[in-house]
Design an enzyme around this catalytic site. Structure first.
Site, PDB file in Angstrom:
ATOM      1  N   LYS A 248      14.471  54.474  59.808  1.00  0.00           N
ATOM      2  CA  LYS A 248      15.067  53.218  60.282  1.00  0.00           C
ATOM      3  C   LYS A 248      16.551  53.173  59.899  1.00  0.00           C
ATOM      4  CE  LYS A 248      13.673  50.906  56.067  1.00  0.00           C
ATOM      5  NZ  LYS A 248      12.521  50.350  55.348  1.00  0.00           N
TER       6      LYS A 248
ATOM      7  N   ARG B 240       6.538  39.310  51.712  1.00  0.00           N
ATOM      8  CA  ARG B 240       7.489  39.323  52.835  1.00  0.00           C
ATOM      9  C   ARG B 240       6.670  39.243  54.125  1.00  0.00           C
ATOM     10  NH1 ARG B 240      11.677  44.314  53.125  1.00  0.00           N
ATOM     11  NH2 ARG B 240       9.744  45.351  53.732  1.00  0.00           N
TER      12      ARG B 240
ATOM     13  N   MET C 205      41.781  46.554  56.584  1.00  0.00           N
ATOM     14  CA  MET C 205      40.806  46.929  57.611  1.00  0.00           C
ATOM     15  C   MET C 205      40.756  48.447  57.768  1.00  0.00           C
ATOM     16  SD  MET C 205      40.594  45.639  61.575  1.00  0.00           S
ATOM     17  CE  MET C 205      40.346  43.911  61.208  1.00  0.00           C
TER      18      MET C 205
ATOM     19  N   TYR D 273      48.086  43.385  50.898  1.00  0.00           N
ATOM     20  CA  TYR D 273      47.714  41.978  51.143  1.00  0.00           C
ATOM     21  C   TYR D 273      47.401  41.268  49.836  1.00  0.00           C
ATOM     22  CZ  TYR D 273      46.902  42.666  56.206  1.00  0.00           C
ATOM     23  OH  TYR D 273      47.031  42.910  57.545  1.00  0.00           O
TER      24      TYR D 273
END
Ligand SMILES: *Cc1c(COP(=O)(O)O)cnc(C)c1O
Length: 374
Positions: A35, A133, A314, A266
């Site tokens: 997964k 769950r 970023m 930043y």
């Protein structure tokens, strides 16, 4: 053209880890958990390797992942662990996926669709043996098994539960969950003449909970070379060590000299205390190198550790390489993995990020270009 940021996935390490898991599993068959794009390692490529190595089945979260595996030609049984709802059933049947049913509400619809398609559907049932769950509570489980048996076109092919605390190798909870799983299985054994396979163990179960192997095991993280307790294998002296599969590297794109007392990036979160040499990398939170690594992480250049300074942007990150001559634009920078004799593991990065290796692998692997090596 390729990105300067590169994820290498080692085929040899995947094979090594699969072999190790198989040895630990003894007679139990392996369901390879792929997964989340194989925890960031590439679902199709990993599934092909595990299939060649003898996996009995594959495990995915959503049906759509199972469809991708079928389209890629994977023939193994594929367990779909989440999202067995009316909207996904037609695709599950069409692709011959194996749904993990968590409660009785879907059975009539599943059987009806199977009848219209003139097929028999194999399914697994999920017991909630303490995970809290998904699944059905032990006291309601016998009725669920009987319910499945009442449909002649539904076939019970497995019963599973999941450990909530098996990442802790000394957890008493795992002993309790194991006991509940065994007791529930014993209670429906007589309902189930062709005893269906039982499976409970994730990587933590396989590595740390003796007797949790049953008929099948479902390792994920261990296949990708990490120990669920974050120990990096140090505490597991006796079994041979897992090998880390993923390596994350970038390149120096600029070297600059700045004076003492100069503010970087930043928010001006770092101020130099001396004339400094700063290496700029073309990597940032877009690549999963999250802002919480600001002023915390380290990277490897020429086999030596250097600190991240200032806020991660970023697509840009700054490294303080002051006093180390010989670094050039274009040099390889390792964010995770081995370089010469130094190594930064997903566990170490997870500690800087206040999370677990699983999250680091998913972020890095799924947000960058991958390449299978070895
Ligand atoms: C993801 C998952 C696993 C694999 O867990 P690891 O800790 O990565 O070994 C096993 N079983 C279920 C139900 C899962 O969701």
């Amino acid at each position: 053209m390729k990105s300067l940021n590169r994820i290498e996935i080692s085929r040899a390490a995947l094979i090594h880890n699969f072999e190790l898991c198989r040895r630990l599993a003894g007679n139990a068959a392996l369901i390879a958990m792929v997964k989340a794009d194989a925890y960031g390692h590439g679902m199709i490529e990993c599934a092909r390797i595990f299939s060649e190595q003898g996996a009995a089945a594959l495990g995915v979260a959503e049906a759509v992942e199972g469809l991708r595996l079928r389209e890629a030609g994977l023939k193994l049984p594929i367990l779909v662990l989440a999202g067995i709802i009316p909207q996904t059933l037609p695709a599950i049947l069409a692709a011959g996926l194996t749904p993990v049913v968590v409660d009785p509400s879907i059975l009539a619809e599943l059987s009806g669709l199977a009848r219209r398609n003139q097929v028999k559907v194999g399914l697994h049932l999920k017991l909630d043996a303490g995970m809290g769950r998904q699944g059905t509570l032990p006291e309601d489980f016998i009725a669920l098994v009987q319910n499945v048996h009442s449909y002649d076109n539904l076939r019970l092919e497995g019963v599973m539960a999941h450990f909530p605390l098996a990442d802790d190798r000394f957890s008493e909870n795992s002993v309790k969950v194991l006991k509940i799983f065994k007791e529930t299985a014993a209670a429906f054994a007589n309902l189930n003449p062709k005893a269906c396979p039982l499976h409970l163990a994730n990587s933590g179960g396989l590595l740390y909970v003796p007797g949790s192997g049953f008929d099948m095991v479902r390792p994920g993280l261990a296949l990708y070379g990490y120990y669920p307790d974050g120990s990096n294998g140090r505490a597991a002296a006796s079994p041979p060590l897992l090998q880390r599969v993923m390596r994350f590297s970038s390149r120096v794109i600029q070297l600059r000299r700045v004076p003492a007392g100069y503010n970087l990036g930043y928010g001006h979160l770092f101020t130099t205390t001396r004339p400094s040499t700063i290496a700029v990398l073309p990597v940032g939170y877009d690549n999963g190198y999250l802002r919480c690594l600001t002023n915390k992480a380290q990277v490897l250049i020429h086999g030596r550790r250097f600190p991240v300074v200032g806020r991660i942007s970023m697509n840009l990150t700054l490294i303080d390489v002051t006093g180390f001559d010989g670094i050039c634009v274009g040099d390889e920078v390792v964010l995770m993995g081995q370089q010469d004799n130094e190594m930064i593991s997903a566990d170490e990065i997870a500690a800087w990020m206040d999370t677990i290796s699983y999250e680091v692998l998913c972020l890095f692997g799924n947000l960058n270009e991958r390449e299978l090596v070895d």
